[in-house]
Design a protein around this motif. Structure first.
Motif, mmCIF file in Angstrom:
data_model
loop_
_atom_site.group_PDB
_atom_site.id
_atom_site.type_symbol
_atom_site.label_atom_id
_atom_site.label_comp_id
_atom_site.label_asym_id
_atom_site.label_seq_id
_atom_site.Cartn_x
_atom_site.Cartn_y
_atom_site.Cartn_z
ATOM 1 N N UNK A 100 -22.799 -26.206 25.102
ATOM 2 C CA UNK A 100 -22.580 -24.907 24.471
ATOM 3 C C UNK A 100 -23.228 -24.823 23.114
ATOM 4 N N UNK A 101 -22.878 -23.783 22.394
ATOM 5 C CA UNK A 101 -23.454 -23.610 21.075
ATOM 6 C C UNK A 101 -22.910 -22.391 20.356
ATOM 7 N N UNK A 102 -23.504 -22.108 19.190
ATOM 8 C CA UNK A 102 -23.065 -20.986 18.358
ATOM 9 C C UNK A 102 -24.130 -20.733 17.291
ATOM 10 N N UNK A 103 -23.952 -19.648 16.547
ATOM 11 C CA UNK A 103 -24.903 -19.299 15.487
ATOM 12 C C UNK A 103 -24.214 -19.328 14.130
ATOM 13 N N UNK A 104 -24.845 -20.023 13.180
ATOM 14 C CA UNK A 104 -24.391 -20.025 11.791
ATOM 15 C C UNK A 104 -25.270 -19.021 11.056
ATOM 16 N N UNK A 105 -24.675 -17.877 10.711
ATOM 17 C CA UNK A 105 -25.465 -16.748 10.255
ATOM 18 C C UNK A 105 -25.813 -16.739 8.777
ATOM 19 N N UNK A 106 -26.320 -15.589 8.320
ATOM 20 C CA UNK A 106 -26.736 -15.416 6.934
ATOM 21 C C UNK A 106 -25.596 -14.948 6.044
ATOM 22 N N UNK A 107 -24.454 -14.661 6.631
ATOM 23 C CA UNK A 107 -23.312 -14.163 5.876
ATOM 24 C C UNK A 107 -22.590 -15.348 5.248
ATOM 25 N N UNK A 108 -22.565 -15.388 3.953
ATOM 26 C CA UNK A 108 -22.011 -16.527 3.233
ATOM 27 C C UNK A 108 -20.539 -16.771 3.528
ATOM 28 N N UNK A 109 -20.118 -18.011 3.405
ATOM 29 C CA UNK A 109 -18.745 -18.388 3.719
ATOM 30 C C UNK A 109 -17.733 -17.794 2.743
ATOM 31 N N UNK B 225 -13.662 -4.738 7.252
ATOM 32 C CA UNK B 225 -12.393 -5.167 6.690
ATOM 33 C C UNK B 225 -12.420 -6.678 6.474
ATOM 34 N N UNK B 226 -11.455 -7.184 5.734
ATOM 35 C CA UNK B 226 -11.360 -8.623 5.542
ATOM 36 C C UNK B 226 -11.223 -9.335 6.879
ATOM 37 N N UNK B 227 -10.469 -8.739 7.808
ATOM 38 C CA UNK B 227 -10.306 -9.339 9.136
ATOM 39 C C UNK B 227 -11.638 -9.438 9.869
ATOM 40 N N UNK B 228 -12.537 -8.499 9.616
ATOM 41 C CA UNK B 228 -13.872 -8.551 10.221
ATOM 42 C C UNK B 228 -14.699 -9.666 9.588
ATOM 43 N N UNK B 229 -14.615 -9.788 8.271
ATOM 44 C CA UNK B 229 -15.415 -10.784 7.562
ATOM 45 C C UNK B 229 -15.034 -12.204 7.960
ATOM 46 N N UNK B 230 -13.746 -12.427 8.227
ATOM 47 C CA UNK B 230 -13.289 -13.756 8.639
ATOM 48 C C UNK B 230 -14.040 -14.227 9.878
ATOM 49 N N UNK B 231 -14.395 -13.296 10.763
ATOM 50 C CA UNK B 231 -15.023 -13.641 12.027
ATOM 51 C C UNK B 231 -16.537 -13.842 11.937
ATOM 52 N N UNK B 232 -17.140 -13.383 10.841
ATOM 53 C CA UNK B 232 -18.605 -13.453 10.773
ATOM 54 C C UNK B 232 -19.129 -14.257 9.589
ATOM 55 N N UNK B 233 -18.265 -14.663 8.682
ATOM 56 C CA UNK B 233 -18.724 -15.528 7.588
ATOM 57 C C UNK B 233 -19.107 -16.896 8.152
ATOM 58 N N UNK B 234 -20.254 -17.419 7.740
ATOM 59 C CA UNK B 234 -20.670 -18.736 8.236
ATOM 60 C C UNK B 234 -20.896 -18.702 9.731
ATOM 61 N N UNK B 235 -20.100 -19.451 10.479
ATOM 62 C CA UNK B 235 -20.206 -19.433 11.948
ATOM 63 C C UNK B 235 -19.740 -18.075 12.460
ATOM 64 N N UNK B 236 -20.592 -17.412 13.205
ATOM 65 C CA UNK B 236 -20.249 -16.115 13.792
ATOM 66 C C UNK B 236 -19.411 -16.347 15.042
#
Length: 301
Positions: A44-53, A62-73
């Motif tokens: 398997x795998x995943x993407x570590x995005x451009x959105x800082x941790x 929302x903050x709840x949205x940011x939790x899901x996309x910061x760092x590992x998406x």
């Protein structure tokens, strides 16, 4: 539990990178940025995005949205069965379909269709830093030849060559939701390098789709007839691959999201139905999508 801090082998944690999970014969696991290791089993795998941790809330997220996309998406996780039919690199699952995180880059044969830090593909190689995309190998390319334009026809070819498709207007407002509406990358001074696939917090969707709006119109899958045309005729505007019988300026193809200078016109529901399928311009590129490998099926009684 695996983490990039403790289980990453052979490389360092880098924003905008796809990582892969491997199982070893001794029942241990590790993470690598290398997708071609043969000694162990890729699972398997995943993407570590451009959105800082530690990035703050932006746009309409929302903050709840940011939790899901910061760092590992969190929308990017995939395994051997839960994955896109195409390459999972740089993709996220939204509502059972998979979407490219990044705009199409000009060197998609080498880099795939969704990768950070590259040059945005558009129908002009001199304006706003864009470059013409390479012709896919399936359509006579050799990883050197560029398209001389980037029409809806070429966008469809690039999509098909990568087992993907264009995005419809009905799904675009969902995947782009969470951006700051009515702004664009040039007018609002978000750009660091014009024409580069980079991170603009306000133009990132709640699912981590980068430059989702206000950066580059993307060709959509929907077609329409130009509303005021009445005269029908055969037209030779298909690059000598047959002719189109339609009205003067039809069919048109929807363009989605808005470009870098569209300002208040740009947004998650922004659409332009004016341009015919043979139109090409610097401000139009594409973002691609595909189905899941094993879609959920409901039993019938």
């Amino acid at each position: 539990t695996l983490t990039l801090a403790s289980n990453l082998v052979g490389s360092s944690k880098t924003a905008g990178t796809d990582y892969y999970v491997y199982a070893k014969s001794d029942a241990t696991f590790y993470i690598s940025a290398n997708d071609a290791i043969t000694a162990d089993r890729l699972i398997g795998g995943f993407h570590y995005g451009l959105i800082g941790e530690t990035e703050t809330v932006t746009g309409n997220k929302l903050e709840a949205d940011m939790v899901k996309i910061r760092g590992i998406n969190q929308y990017s996780f995939w395994d051997l069965k839960y994955r896109p039919v195409a390459s999972p690199k740089g993709m996220v699952n939204i509502g059972g379909k998979w979407y490219d995180i990044y705009l199409l880059n000009s060197e998609h044969i080498t880099n795939g269709t969704s990768k950070a830090g590259l040059t945005i593909a558009g129908g002009d190689s001199v304006t706003a830093g864009r470059l013409m995309p390479k012709i896919p190998l399936e359509y006579g390319g050799n990883n050197t030849l560029n398209y001389g334009k980037f029409t809806w026809f070429q966008a469809c070819e690039v999509a098909k060559a990568n087992a993907k498709r264009l995005i419809s207007y009905s799904e675009f407002p969902t995947i782009a939701y969470g951006v700051l509406e009515g702004v664009s990358s040039s007018i609002n001074a978000y750009e660091t390098v014009a024409g580069k696939i980079e991170h603009y917090p306000n133009l990132t969707s709640k699912y981590g789709i980068e430059q989702a709006t206000g950066t580059q119109w993307i060709w959509g899958s929907d077609l329409a007839n130009y509303p005021t045309d009445t005269v029908w005729a055969w037209k030779a505007n298909t690059d000598s691959r047959g002719q189109i019988y339609s009205t003067d300026n039809s069919p048109t193809a929807v363009m989605l999201g808005g470009h870098r200078g569209d300002g208040v016109n740009a947004g998650s529901r922004a659409s332009n139905w004016f341009n015919y399928v043979w139109y090409s311009g610097w401000s139009v590129g594409c973002r691609l999508a595909c189905d899941s490998l094993n879609p959920v099926r409901k039993s019938r009684k």
